[in-house]
Design a protein around this motif. Structure first.
Motif, PDB file in Angstrom:
ATOM      1  N   LYS A 189     -10.597   2.453   8.326  1.00  0.00           N
ATOM      2  CA  LYS A 189     -11.344   2.456   7.070  1.00  0.00           C
ATOM      3  C   LYS A 189     -11.624   1.014   6.666  1.00  0.00           C
ATOM      4  N   LEU A 190     -12.889   0.697   6.447  1.00  0.00           N
ATOM      5  CA  LEU A 190     -13.272  -0.627   5.981  1.00  0.00           C
ATOM      6  C   LEU A 190     -13.012  -0.716   4.486  1.00  0.00           C
ATOM      7  N   LEU A 191     -12.192  -1.696   4.074  1.00  0.00           N
ATOM      8  CA  LEU A 191     -11.853  -1.862   2.664  1.00  0.00           C
ATOM      9  C   LEU A 191     -12.735  -2.876   1.963  1.00  0.00           C
ATOM     10  N   GLY A 192     -13.423  -3.748   2.731  1.00  0.00           N
ATOM     11  CA  GLY A 192     -14.372  -4.662   2.123  1.00  0.00           C
ATOM     12  C   GLY A 192     -14.143  -6.117   2.485  1.00  0.00           C
ATOM     13  N   ILE A 193     -15.046  -6.977   1.995  1.00  0.00           N
ATOM     14  CA  ILE A 193     -14.934  -8.421   2.199  1.00  0.00           C
ATOM     15  C   ILE A 193     -13.884  -8.977   1.253  1.00  0.00           C
ATOM     16  N   ASN A 194     -12.959  -9.755   1.801  1.00  0.00           N
ATOM     17  CA  ASN A 194     -11.883 -10.369   1.021  1.00  0.00           C
ATOM     18  C   ASN A 194     -11.099  -9.345   0.203  1.00  0.00           C
ATOM     19  N   ALA A 195     -11.030  -8.107   0.667  1.00  0.00           N
ATOM     20  CA  ALA A 195     -10.199  -7.093   0.020  1.00  0.00           C
ATOM     21  C   ALA A 195      -8.728  -7.433   0.263  1.00  0.00           C
ATOM     22  N   PRO A 196      -7.810  -6.898  -0.561  1.00  0.00           N
ATOM     23  CA  PRO A 196      -6.391  -7.179  -0.339  1.00  0.00           C
ATOM     24  C   PRO A 196      -5.999  -6.919   1.116  1.00  0.00           C
ATOM     25  N   SER A 197      -5.436  -7.951   1.740  1.00  0.00           N
ATOM     26  CA  SER A 197      -5.193  -7.887   3.185  1.00  0.00           C
ATOM     27  C   SER A 197      -3.792  -7.401   3.545  1.00  0.00           C
ATOM     28  N   SER A 198      -3.011  -7.027   2.563  1.00  0.00           N
ATOM     29  CA  SER A 198      -1.683  -6.502   2.848  1.00  0.00           C
ATOM     30  C   SER A 198      -1.379  -5.377   1.868  1.00  0.00           C
ATOM     31  N   GLY A 199      -0.229  -4.739   2.057  1.00  0.00           N
ATOM     32  CA  GLY A 199       0.148  -3.618   1.225  1.00  0.00           C
ATOM     33  C   GLY A 199      -0.135  -2.293   1.889  1.00  0.00           C
ATOM     34  N   VAL A 200       0.832  -1.787   2.677  1.00  0.00           N
ATOM     35  CA  VAL A 200       0.704  -0.488   3.331  1.00  0.00           C
ATOM     36  C   VAL A 200       2.105   0.082   3.522  1.00  0.00           C
ATOM     37  N   PHE A 201       2.249   1.400   3.277  1.00  0.00           N
ATOM     38  CA  PHE A 201       3.563   2.045   3.389  1.00  0.00           C
ATOM     39  C   PHE A 201       3.371   3.510   3.739  1.00  0.00           C
ATOM     40  N   TRP A 202       4.126   3.984   4.743  1.00  0.00           N
ATOM     41  CA  TRP A 202       4.057   5.383   5.159  1.00  0.00           C
ATOM     42  C   TRP A 202       5.318   6.089   4.676  1.00  0.00           C
ATOM     43  N   ALA A 203       5.185   6.985   3.708  1.00  0.00           N
ATOM     44  CA  ALA A 203       6.330   7.671   3.122  1.00  0.00           C
ATOM     45  C   ALA A 203       6.782   8.829   4.003  1.00  0.00           C
ATOM     46  N   ASP A 204       8.044   9.247   3.811  1.00  0.00           N
ATOM     47  CA  ASP A 204       8.571  10.374   4.575  1.00  0.00           C
ATOM     48  C   ASP A 204       7.805  11.657   4.287  1.00  0.00           C
ATOM     49  N   SER A 205       7.147  11.725   3.134  1.00  0.00           N
ATOM     50  CA  SER A 205       6.361  12.905   2.776  1.00  0.00           C
ATOM     51  C   SER A 205       5.129  13.059   3.661  1.00  0.00           C
ATOM     52  N   GLY A 206       4.782  12.009   4.410  1.00  0.00           N
ATOM     53  CA  GLY A 206       3.587  12.025   5.247  1.00  0.00           C
ATOM     54  C   GLY A 206       2.409  11.328   4.608  1.00  0.00           C
ATOM     55  N   LEU A 207       2.513  11.029   3.304  1.00  0.00           N
ATOM     56  CA  LEU A 207       1.433  10.313   2.628  1.00  0.00           C
ATOM     57  C   LEU A 207       1.467   8.835   3.006  1.00  0.00           C
ATOM     58  N   LEU A 208       0.290   8.275   3.225  1.00  0.00           N
ATOM     59  CA  LEU A 208       0.144   6.863   3.553  1.00  0.00           C
ATOM     60  C   LEU A 208      -0.371   6.143   2.312  1.00  0.00           C
ATOM     61  N   TYR A 209       0.404   5.172   1.820  1.00  0.00           N
ATOM     62  CA  TYR A 209       0.034   4.410   0.622  1.00  0.00           C
ATOM     63  C   TYR A 209      -0.476   3.042   1.053  1.00  0.00           C
TER      64      TYR A 209
END
Length: 301
Positions: free
Chosen positions: A102-122
């Motif tokens: 998924k393209l988030l954009g130009i100079n979009a936040p380049s960090s911050g990702v977490f995969w929860a045990d529930s299966g949801l990806l934040y």
């Protein structure tokens, strides 16, 4: 584990690492030191240090998170250059392939990702907002926003082991904790200091409810749901990429190697009972000389 070949030290910067939930692998994200050098996601065996999988990742991997079954890794990937693009990419270790982008954009936040045990990806989708993604159909399901992140974007997130809270942190440093089901803010912290450029670039939750983050570039900040517990000084250049091994030890990058740091045990001496004076005061002397450290690195007490 040797995570960067000796002849390639000048070409790559390590930006993140993560231990797989089954504790068999460690994933390492690299950014090319020059625009002509591609970034990589590499997966190593924790049993023998061998390279298990390697993916070329544009300009580099800034942040990564494992899925609970240890088969897939979600990453924030950037392209090289000042006006680089930021992507959310998911890689399958067994298939050795990319399965989502998924393209988030130009100079979009380049960090911050977490995969929860529930299966949801934040993942951080904008300066102030965390988005939740259902990875069974790749549809967005909820979001979390805070004014605590007006000036600096959220760059690190984590969900508590009990799946009740989500924490976001940034370069101020600022920390916000939301209740996962209602989106209500339950704790906020920020520290504006002119003495040093402070930031939190990695935060993680252990089973005891403690969180770990990097603050002021060369120290690790450990806090719980309502306050800071202590800080762990580090040498320059050791701040990027840190992970809990268990409730009492961390995995840290030291140069081109990975090293385990064990927490010290504080001992302030025997219990004391004192009688207060007429004003209700008493002088108490504590002795920390019985404190111990498995690493042998107590500097002072």
């Amino acid at each position: 584990i040797s995570i960067v070949p000796q002849d390639q030290d000048d070409f790559y910067d390590l930006f993140d690492l993560g231990i797989s939930p089954n504790e068999m692998y460690v994933a390492v994200g690299y950014v090319g030191s020059y625009t002509s050098v591609p970034g990589y996601l590499r997966v190593f065996s924790l049993l023998d240090g061998s390279l298990v999988a390697e993916f070329e990742a544009m300009g580099g991997v800034i942040d990564l998170a494992w899925r609970s079954d240890s088969n897939q890794i979600a990453t924030k990937v950037v392209t090289a250059g000042l006006n680089g693009l930021t992507y959310l990419k998911v890689w399958d270790i067994n298939a050795r392939s990319e399965v989502y982008e998924k393209l988030l954009g130009i100079n979009a936040p380049s960090s911050g990702v977490f995969w929860a045990d529930s299966g949801l990806l934040y993942y951080v989708i904008s300066t102030q907002t965390i988005q939740a993604l259902d990875t069974t159909n790749w549809q967005s399901v909820s979001s979390y926003t805070s004014d605590n992140f007006v000036y600096y974007p959220i760059n690190e997130i984590a969900v508590s082991p009990d799946n009740m809270f989500i924490v976001g942190a940034n370069d101020l440093p600022a920390v916000t904790i939301w209740q996962l089901d209602t989106g209500e803010t339950v704790f906020e912290y920020n520290d504006v200091s002119e003495e040093d450029i402070a930031y939190i670039n990695k935060i993680g939750w252990n089973d005891s409810g403690q969180m770990l983050g990097n603050e002021k570039r060369n120290s690790n900040l450990v806090l719980n749901i309502t306050n800071i517990i202590y800080t762990i000084p580090l040498q320059a250049g050791q701040g990027h990429g840190v992970a809990w091994l268990n409730d009492s030890s961390l995995l840290l990058p030291l140069g081109s190697e990975l090293s385990v740091m064990l927490f010290p045990t504080a001992n302030a001496g025997a219990d004391q009972t004192l009688t207060a004076d007429a004003q209700g005061n008493a002088l108490v002397t504590l002795d920390g000389s019985a404190s111990t450290d498995p690493d042998g690195t107590i500097v002072s007490y």
